[in-house]
Design a protein around this motif. Structure first.
Motif, PDB file in Angstrom:
ATOM      1  N   GLY A   1       0.812  -1.211   0.000  1.00  0.00           N
ATOM      2  CA  GLY A   1       0.000   0.000   0.000  1.00  0.00           C
ATOM      3  C   GLY A   1       0.843   1.257   0.000  1.00  0.00           C
ATOM      4  N   PHE A   2       1.939   1.236   0.744  1.00  0.00           N
ATOM      5  CA  PHE A   2       2.862   2.378   0.771  1.00  0.00           C
ATOM      6  C   PHE A   2       3.428   2.629  -0.622  1.00  0.00           C
ATOM      7  N   LEU A   3       3.827   1.565  -1.305  1.00  0.00           N
ATOM      8  CA  LEU A   3       4.409   1.702  -2.637  1.00  0.00           C
ATOM      9  C   LEU A   3       3.379   2.188  -3.645  1.00  0.00           C
ATOM     10  N   GLU A   4       2.167   1.676  -3.564  1.00  0.00           N
ATOM     11  CA  GLU A   4       1.126   2.110  -4.493  1.00  0.00           C
ATOM     12  C   GLU A   4       0.806   3.594  -4.300  1.00  0.00           C
ATOM     13  N   ALA A   5       0.743   4.031  -3.037  1.00  0.00           N
ATOM     14  CA  ALA A   5       0.484   5.448  -2.762  1.00  0.00           C
ATOM     15  C   ALA A   5       1.640   6.306  -3.263  1.00  0.00           C
ATOM     16  N   THR A   6       2.856   5.804  -3.105  1.00  0.00           N
ATOM     17  CA  THR A   6       4.037   6.535  -3.575  1.00  0.00           C
ATOM     18  C   THR A   6       4.025   6.661  -5.088  1.00  0.00           C
ATOM     19  N   ALA A   7       3.648   5.588  -5.775  1.00  0.00           N
ATOM     20  CA  ALA A   7       3.589   5.617  -7.237  1.00  0.00           C
ATOM     21  C   ALA A   7       2.566   6.641  -7.716  1.00  0.00           C
ATOM     22  N   LEU A   8       1.406   6.684  -7.067  1.00  0.00           N
ATOM     23  CA  LEU A   8       0.377   7.642  -7.452  1.00  0.00           C
ATOM     24  C   LEU A   8       0.847   9.069  -7.205  1.00  0.00           C
ATOM     25  N   TYR A   9       1.484   9.316  -6.068  1.00  0.00           N
ATOM     26  CA  TYR A   9       1.967  10.658  -5.744  1.00  0.00           C
ATOM     27  C   TYR A   9       3.041  11.112  -6.727  1.00  0.00           C
ATOM     28  N   ALA A  10       4.055  10.268  -6.956  1.00  0.00           N
ATOM     29  CA  ALA A  10       5.188  10.661  -7.800  1.00  0.00           C
ATOM     30  C   ALA A  10       4.763  10.893  -9.243  1.00  0.00           C
ATOM     31  N   THR A  11       3.929  10.019  -9.783  1.00  0.00           N
ATOM     32  CA  THR A  11       3.504  10.188 -11.173  1.00  0.00           C
ATOM     33  C   THR A  11       2.523  11.347 -11.327  1.00  0.00           C
ATOM     34  N   SER A  12       1.724  11.617 -10.315  1.00  0.00           N
ATOM     35  CA  SER A  12       0.818  12.767 -10.363  1.00  0.00           C
ATOM     36  C   SER A  12       1.625  14.058 -10.350  1.00  0.00           C
ATOM     37  N   LEU A  13       2.670  14.094  -9.538  1.00  0.00           N
ATOM     38  CA  LEU A  13       3.529  15.274  -9.490  1.00  0.00           C
ATOM     39  C   LEU A  13       4.242  15.460 -10.831  1.00  0.00           C
ATOM     40  N   ALA A  14       4.649  14.363 -11.443  1.00  0.00           N
ATOM     41  CA  ALA A  14       5.290  14.436 -12.756  1.00  0.00           C
ATOM     42  C   ALA A  14       4.344  15.056 -13.782  1.00  0.00           C
ATOM     43  N   GLU A  15       3.075  14.673 -13.735  1.00  0.00           N
ATOM     44  CA  GLU A  15       2.081  15.223 -14.666  1.00  0.00           C
ATOM     45  C   GLU A  15       1.949  16.734 -14.493  1.00  0.00           C
ATOM     46  N   LEU A  16       1.979  17.197 -13.253  1.00  0.00           N
ATOM     47  CA  LEU A  16       1.875  18.632 -13.004  1.00  0.00           C
ATOM     48  C   LEU A  16       3.088  19.376 -13.557  1.00  0.00           C
ATOM     49  N   HIS A  17       4.188  18.665 -13.715  1.00  0.00           N
ATOM     50  CA  HIS A  17       5.397  19.255 -14.307  1.00  0.00           C
ATOM     51  C   HIS A  17       5.433  19.052 -15.818  1.00  0.00           C
ATOM     52  N   GLY A  18       4.376  18.483 -16.382  1.00  0.00           N
ATOM     53  CA  GLY A  18       4.321  18.292 -17.826  1.00  0.00           C
ATOM     54  C   GLY A  18       5.015  17.043 -18.326  1.00  0.00           C
ATOM     55  N   ILE A  19       5.361  16.114 -17.431  1.00  0.00           N
ATOM     56  CA  ILE A  19       5.996  14.858 -17.818  1.00  0.00           C
ATOM     57  C   ILE A  19       4.904  13.807 -17.994  1.00  0.00           C
ATOM     58  N   ARG A  20       4.680  13.379 -19.230  1.00  0.00           N
ATOM     59  CA  ARG A  20       3.602  12.436 -19.558  1.00  0.00           C
ATOM     60  C   ARG A  20       4.173  11.026 -19.631  1.00  0.00           C
ATOM     61  N   LEU A  21       3.873  10.225 -18.616  1.00  0.00           N
ATOM     62  CA  LEU A  21       4.407   8.866 -18.545  1.00  0.00           C
ATOM     63  C   LEU A  21       3.337   7.878 -19.013  1.00  0.00           C
ATOM     64  N   THR A  22       3.275   7.660 -20.320  1.00  0.00           N
ATOM     65  CA  THR A  22       2.254   6.776 -20.890  1.00  0.00           C
ATOM     66  C   THR A  22       2.639   5.305 -20.805  1.00  0.00           C
ATOM     67  N   ASN A  23       3.915   5.012 -20.588  1.00  0.00           N
ATOM     68  CA  ASN A  23       4.383   3.636 -20.491  1.00  0.00           C
ATOM     69  C   ASN A  23       4.556   3.263 -19.020  1.00  0.00           C
ATOM     70  N   PRO A  24       3.801   2.282 -18.514  1.00  0.00           N
ATOM     71  CA  PRO A  24       3.884   1.925 -17.098  1.00  0.00           C
ATOM     72  C   PRO A  24       5.277   1.512 -16.646  1.00  0.00           C
ATOM     73  N   GLU A  25       6.048   0.893 -17.534  1.00  0.00           N
ATOM     74  CA  GLU A  25       7.398   0.472 -17.167  1.00  0.00           C
ATOM     75  C   GLU A  25       8.291   1.682 -16.928  1.00  0.00           C
ATOM     76  N   LYS A  26       8.143   2.695 -17.778  1.00  0.00           N
ATOM     77  CA  LYS A  26       8.922   3.920 -17.594  1.00  0.00           C
ATOM     78  C   LYS A  26       8.445   4.668 -16.348  1.00  0.00           C
ATOM     79  N   ALA A  27       7.125   4.643 -16.128  1.00  0.00           N
ATOM     80  CA  ALA A  27       6.578   5.316 -14.947  1.00  0.00           C
ATOM     81  C   ALA A  27       7.105   4.668 -13.668  1.00  0.00           C
ATOM     82  N   SER A  28       7.111   3.333 -13.618  1.00  0.00           N
ATOM     83  CA  SER A  28       7.593   2.651 -12.418  1.00  0.00           C
ATOM     84  C   SER A  28       9.086   2.878 -12.214  1.00  0.00           C
ATOM     85  N   THR A  29       9.832   2.998 -13.305  1.00  0.00           N
ATOM     86  CA  THR A  29      11.266   3.291 -13.195  1.00  0.00           C
ATOM     87  C   THR A  29      11.476   4.653 -12.564  1.00  0.00           C
ATOM     88  N   MET A  30      10.664   5.634 -12.964  1.00  0.00           N
ATOM     89  CA  MET A  30      10.768   6.960 -12.372  1.00  0.00           C
ATOM     90  C   MET A  30      10.417   6.917 -10.885  1.00  0.00           C
TER      91      MET A  30
END
Length: 269
Positions: A108-137
């Motif tokens: 649950g901690f990791l899932e919440a972290t993934a949602l937070y980090a990728t949401s913040l990336a979107e606000l910075h204009g970083i579009r992570l359409t590939n889940p593998e790249k998103a998880s790497t970030m």
């Protein structure tokens, strides 16, 4: 007088360790896959989350939305750790039984972290359409400077000393849908470091959440808060200052969630 050890603490530590590691101290089969799966996230789900926040706060700027993301994230990971820790005092839920819930809290901690980090990336204009790249970030953000420096090598830009410019470079690279030369090698290095650090840090928190007599509720929540704050600090360092305006895709707020990403909520891999 020597301080007597608490046998309950020893049992909790041994049981938690045995639940994840074999006799040689290596993670049991399936543990790595479970942890890596937890940091994968689909972009449409991230956008749906941001859209909901925008509908609730229609005049919020990028910086204000980032603050809301941070509060929600810390509240989620801290509450999750405390709730699981409290199960150790419930009659019929013993130390060993609570270990399964502790493992669930880690996911649950990791899932919440993934949602937070990728949401913040979107606000910075970083579009992570590939889940593998998103998880790497996400893994890189959790690692901090070591992880973002590795991401910087994807674009030939060293993160250290590169500041926001370096973030923009590796963010643009991750946003591309085309195959990335060297990505698999960098991902493997980030993944290896991530698992090593996570098992070390979450292992301590896992023991804490499994402690009986109500101690787990304090240790679990406090441990997750420390780790959550570290993630927030890493993310702010990696992404730099928030943009003055929302990315174009997010400025058109208010559309229904099922209209995101070309009317599909399927995999963007």
């Amino acid at each position: 007088m020597a301080k007597r050890s608490n046998p309950a603490v020893r049992i909790a530590q041994e049981s938690a360790h045995n639940a994840l590691f074999d006799a040689d101290g290596k993670p049991k089969p399936g543990v790595h896959n479970m942890l890596l799966k937890a940091v994968e996230i689909q972009r449409p789900l991230v956008l749906a989350y941001i859209r909901r926040l925008q509908r609730k706060h229609p005049r919020a700027t990028a910086a204000q939305l980032a603050d809301i993301l941070e509060r929600n994230y810390l509240r989620a990971v801290t509450g999750g750790g405390a709730v699981v820790g409290a199960t150790a005092v419930v009659p019929g839920v013993g130390t060993v039984a609570s270990l399964g819930l502790s493992a669930a809290a880690t996911v649950g901690f990791l899932e919440a972290t993934a949602l937070y980090a990728t949401s913040l990336a979107e606000l910075h204009g970083i579009r992570l359409t590939n889940p593998e790249k998103a998880s790497t970030m996400v893994m890189a953000i959790m690692l901090g400077e070591e992880g973002t420096a590795l991401l910087g090598t994807l674009s030939g830009q060293a993160a250290a000393g590169g500041g926001v410019g370096a973030t923009k470079h590796w963010g643009n690279v991750l946003s591309k849908s085309l195959p990335m030369p060297g990505f698999s090698s960098i991902r493997n290095r980030i993944q290896k470091a991530f698992l090593k650090n996570l098992l070390k840090r979450q292992g301590t928190a896992l023991f804490g959440r499994a402690l009986p007599f109500g101690i787990g509720a304090v240790v679990g929540g406090a441990g997750n808060l420390v780790m959550g704050r570290a993630v927030v600090a890493n993310a702010k360092e990696a992404f730099g200052p928030m943009p003055d305006t929302l990315p174009g895709e997010l400025r058109a707020a208010g559309g229904p969630d099922n209209q995101l990403e070309g009317n599909t909520l399927g995999s963007q891999r």
